[in-house]
Design a protein around this motif. Structure first.
Motif, mmCIF file in Angstrom:
data_model
loop_
_atom_site.group_PDB
_atom_site.id
_atom_site.type_symbol
_atom_site.label_atom_id
_atom_site.label_comp_id
_atom_site.label_asym_id
_atom_site.label_seq_id
_atom_site.Cartn_x
_atom_site.Cartn_y
_atom_site.Cartn_z
ATOM 1 N N MET A 1 11.555 14.389 -4.755
ATOM 2 C CA MET A 1 11.259 13.379 -3.747
ATOM 3 C C MET A 1 12.501 13.136 -2.882
ATOM 4 S SD MET A 1 8.921 10.485 -5.666
ATOM 5 C CE MET A 1 10.151 10.104 -6.909
ATOM 6 N N ILE A 2 12.286 12.941 -1.591
ATOM 7 C CA ILE A 2 13.402 12.653 -0.697
ATOM 8 C C ILE A 2 13.332 11.199 -0.254
ATOM 9 C CG2 ILE A 2 13.435 15.044 0.088
ATOM 10 C CD1 ILE A 2 12.246 14.074 2.735
ATOM 11 N N PRO A 3 14.468 10.600 0.140
ATOM 12 C CA PRO A 3 14.457 9.207 0.598
ATOM 13 C C PRO A 3 13.636 9.046 1.873
ATOM 14 C CG PRO A 3 16.692 9.961 0.133
ATOM 15 C CD PRO A 3 15.818 11.170 0.110
ATOM 16 N N TRP A 268 7.736 17.626 0.808
ATOM 17 C CA TRP A 268 6.529 17.113 0.170
ATOM 18 C C TRP A 268 6.979 16.111 -0.887
ATOM 19 C CZ3 TRP A 268 4.408 19.061 -4.877
ATOM 20 C CH2 TRP A 268 3.200 18.417 -5.213
ATOM 21 N N LYS A 269 6.486 14.924 -0.807
ATOM 22 C CA LYS A 269 6.786 13.793 -1.681
ATOM 23 C C LYS A 269 8.000 12.999 -1.167
ATOM 24 C CE LYS A 269 4.904 15.528 -6.043
ATOM 25 N NZ LYS A 269 5.172 15.761 -7.483
ATOM 26 N N ILE A 270 7.759 11.713 -1.008
ATOM 27 C CA ILE A 270 8.785 10.770 -0.544
ATOM 28 C C ILE A 270 8.934 9.682 -1.591
ATOM 29 C CG2 ILE A 270 9.446 9.173 1.300
ATOM 30 C CD1 ILE A 270 7.707 10.706 3.185
ATOM 31 N N LEU A 278 3.325 12.429 0.566
ATOM 32 C CA LEU A 278 3.251 12.741 1.993
ATOM 33 C C LEU A 278 3.892 14.108 2.242
ATOM 34 C CD1 LEU A 278 3.397 10.578 5.020
ATOM 35 C CD2 LEU A 278 5.104 12.390 4.951
ATOM 36 N N MET A 279 3.282 14.886 3.115
ATOM 37 C CA MET A 279 3.727 16.252 3.385
ATOM 38 C C MET A 279 4.072 16.383 4.862
ATOM 39 S SD MET A 279 1.342 19.655 3.034
ATOM 40 C CE MET A 279 0.807 19.123 1.416
ATOM 41 N N SER A 336 12.676 3.071 -8.503
ATOM 42 C CA SER A 336 13.452 4.023 -7.710
ATOM 43 C C SER A 336 12.835 4.343 -6.350
ATOM 44 C CB SER A 336 13.625 5.329 -8.499
ATOM 45 O OG SER A 336 12.358 5.903 -8.792
ATOM 46 N N ARG A 337 11.647 3.803 -6.058
ATOM 47 C CA ARG A 337 10.999 4.107 -4.792
ATOM 48 C C ARG A 337 11.027 2.903 -3.847
ATOM 49 N NH1 ARG A 337 5.153 6.404 -5.739
ATOM 50 N NH2 ARG A 337 5.130 5.164 -7.646
ATOM 51 N N ALA A 338 11.222 3.155 -2.546
ATOM 52 C CA ALA A 338 11.087 2.091 -1.549
ATOM 53 C C ALA A 338 9.659 1.564 -1.599
ATOM 54 C CB ALA A 338 11.410 2.624 -0.159
ATOM 55 N N ASP A 339 9.511 0.258 -1.543
ATOM 56 C CA ASP A 339 8.195 -0.353 -1.686
ATOM 57 C C ASP A 339 7.859 -1.148 -0.431
ATOM 58 O OD1 ASP A 339 5.827 -0.945 -2.894
ATOM 59 O OD2 ASP A 339 6.682 -1.979 -4.622
ATOM 60 N N PHE A 340 6.594 -1.072 -0.031
ATOM 61 C CA PHE A 340 6.114 -1.802 1.142
ATOM 62 C C PHE A 340 4.993 -2.727 0.677
ATOM 63 C CE2 PHE A 340 8.221 1.912 2.662
ATOM 64 C CZ PHE A 340 8.890 1.482 3.802
ATOM 65 N N ILE A 341 5.351 -3.983 0.500
ATOM 66 C CA ILE A 341 4.470 -4.977 -0.117
ATOM 67 C C ILE A 341 3.626 -5.652 0.962
ATOM 68 C CG2 ILE A 341 4.384 -7.053 -1.540
ATOM 69 C CD1 ILE A 341 5.548 -4.678 -3.011
ATOM 70 N N ARG A 342 2.304 -5.622 0.783
ATOM 71 C CA ARG A 342 1.424 -6.304 1.720
ATOM 72 C C ARG A 342 1.511 -7.808 1.516
ATOM 73 N NH1 ARG A 342 1.373 -1.699 -0.542
ATOM 74 N NH2 ARG A 342 -0.538 -1.894 -1.748
ATOM 75 N N ALA A 343 1.614 -8.566 2.628
ATOM 76 C CA ALA A 343 1.863 -10.003 2.519
ATOM 77 C C ALA A 343 1.285 -10.749 3.713
ATOM 78 C CB ALA A 343 3.365 -10.271 2.415
#
Length: 399
Positions: A1-3, A268-270, A278-279, A336-343
């Protein structure tokens, strides 16, 4: 996985600025301007009255009241042909050209019209209620600069500058291909195990909103032949977007089928949530983005990656709209993954933005994304945060 930051940088590096084309001004709304709009006329072309009233010489109104001789009128579009002499006045209307010899206008509320004469009770100095020639713009002035998405106001200004044609960026043509035997379109009969697709419809709408032209290729079944046939229809477009089929299951065929068709895979993979599988790559020089199949993942990834790519292709900045907000409830440490929380967003008594995350964050819950006002950004390995702490949010107004 890449950043995530590296993934965005690689995708934006593949953006090619689309060529310009000429369109009539009536088709300019929402298009991205490729060449400055330059005035072809001066406006106003001559000094004109800003009010209904009387065009006079300042030298004649040094005292009040004063009675002057009426010698004509100057409505808009029909200038007075003569020259104003001492002791004379011309009835003038808003937009009427100021007669030769006049240098000020007395509004009609400060005058008594007697027919052949007029008595003025008040007035100003030179230039009062006069719009000088070129007050708005002159020939050669730039009215709208290139690199701007054209608004209603931009079109109004362009029209007044006597510009009937506009040079704009060509709209990016985006092929959108959904995959999966389980996916059917809204309104279709559902067989056991099937679900209604929202992704294609939503992505087509997003592409249009971002200034592109979507090309809906339909839904490819879980077979190499079906996928190959529909991918071939993407020829001639500027970008290929696939939905689903990019994971590691036996029926996830996008990587293998597109690879056989010439896909040069970049990554491929984030390291992000939602949207890990995601690709991105190139199909014969055309960028390809493979979005996850879960609807929340697909839309969040489209907002984070497809949106900046489409903007860059049109010459627009791809910056995110990030804001600070106060957190409404505690959140634990991130992995370890960036998270995008719905709010949800609201405003407190001090006028500060307050972000309240939904307690359940599942990439299959499209209702939560539809109800959300923003995404709370959480970096990899972010520590726990408490209610009242500051967090960074990305508003979803445009989505």
């Amino acid at each position: 996985m890449i950043p995530l930051s590296e993934a965005r940088a690689r995708i934006l590096a593949a953006a090619k600025l689309l060529p310009a084309e000429q369109v009539p001004i009536t088709q300019g709304l929402g298009r991205v301007l490729a060449a400055d709009v330059v005035a072809r006329v001066t406006h106003p072309p001559t000094a004109v009255s800003a009010m209904d009233g009387w065009a006079v010489r300042t030298a004649d109104i040094g005292r009040f009241p004063v009675t002057l001789t009426r010698i004509g009128e100057a409505p808009a579009g029909r200038p007075f042909a003569g020259t104003l002499r001492p002791g004379q006045a011309v009835r003038i209307f808003t937009g009427g050209a100021l007669p030769d010899g006049a240098d000020t206008v007395v509004v009609q509320e400060d005058a008594d019209d007697h027919g052949a004469t007029v008595t003025l009770r008040d007035g100003g100095g030179p230039g009062r209620w006069v719009r000088p020639a070129g007050q708005d713009f002159s020939v050669g002035d730039v009215g709208v600069h290139a690199g701007r998405r054209l608004t209603v106001r931009d079109l109004a200004l362009s029209a007044s500058m006597n510009v009937p044609w506009l040079r704009v960026r060509r709209r990016p043509r985006v092929s959108i291909l959904a995959t999966g035997d389980e996916v059917v379109m809204p309104g279709d009969t559902l067989a056991p195990g099937q679900i209604v697709s929202s992704n294609s419809l939503a992505l087509c709408a997003l592409v249009r909103q971002l200034g592109g032209e979507p090309v809906d290729l339909g839904i490819a079944g879980d077979s190499a032949d079906s996928l190959s046939t529909l991918v071939a229809a993407a020829s001639g477009t500027d970008l290929l977007v696939t939905i689903g089929g990019a994971s590691v299951g036996e029926h996830d065929l996008v990587r293998s089928v597109l690879g056989a068709a010439g896909l040069e895979l970049d990554f491929w993979k984030i390291a992000m949530r939602p949207g890990k599988p995601l690709m991105f790559g190139q199909m014969h020089g055309v960028p390809m983005i493979g979005l996850p199949g879960n609807p929340v993942s697909a839309l969040v990834c489209a907002w984070l990656f497809l949106r900046p790519l489409l903007l860059a292709m049109q010459g627009l900045p791809a910056d995110d709209d990030l804001r600070d907000a106060i957190l409404a409830r505690d959140m634990g440490a991130n992995d370890s993954r960036a998270d995008f929380i719905r709010a949800k967003l609201s405003t407190d008594g001090d006028g500060r933005l307050v972000a309240e995350p939904f307690p359940k964050q599942d990439s299959g819950m499209l209702s939560r994304l539809a109800w959300a006002d923003c995404l709370i950004l959480r970096a990899p390995h972010a520590p726990p945060v408490k209610a009242g702490d500051r967090v960074q949010v990305m508003p979803l107004d445009a989505l």
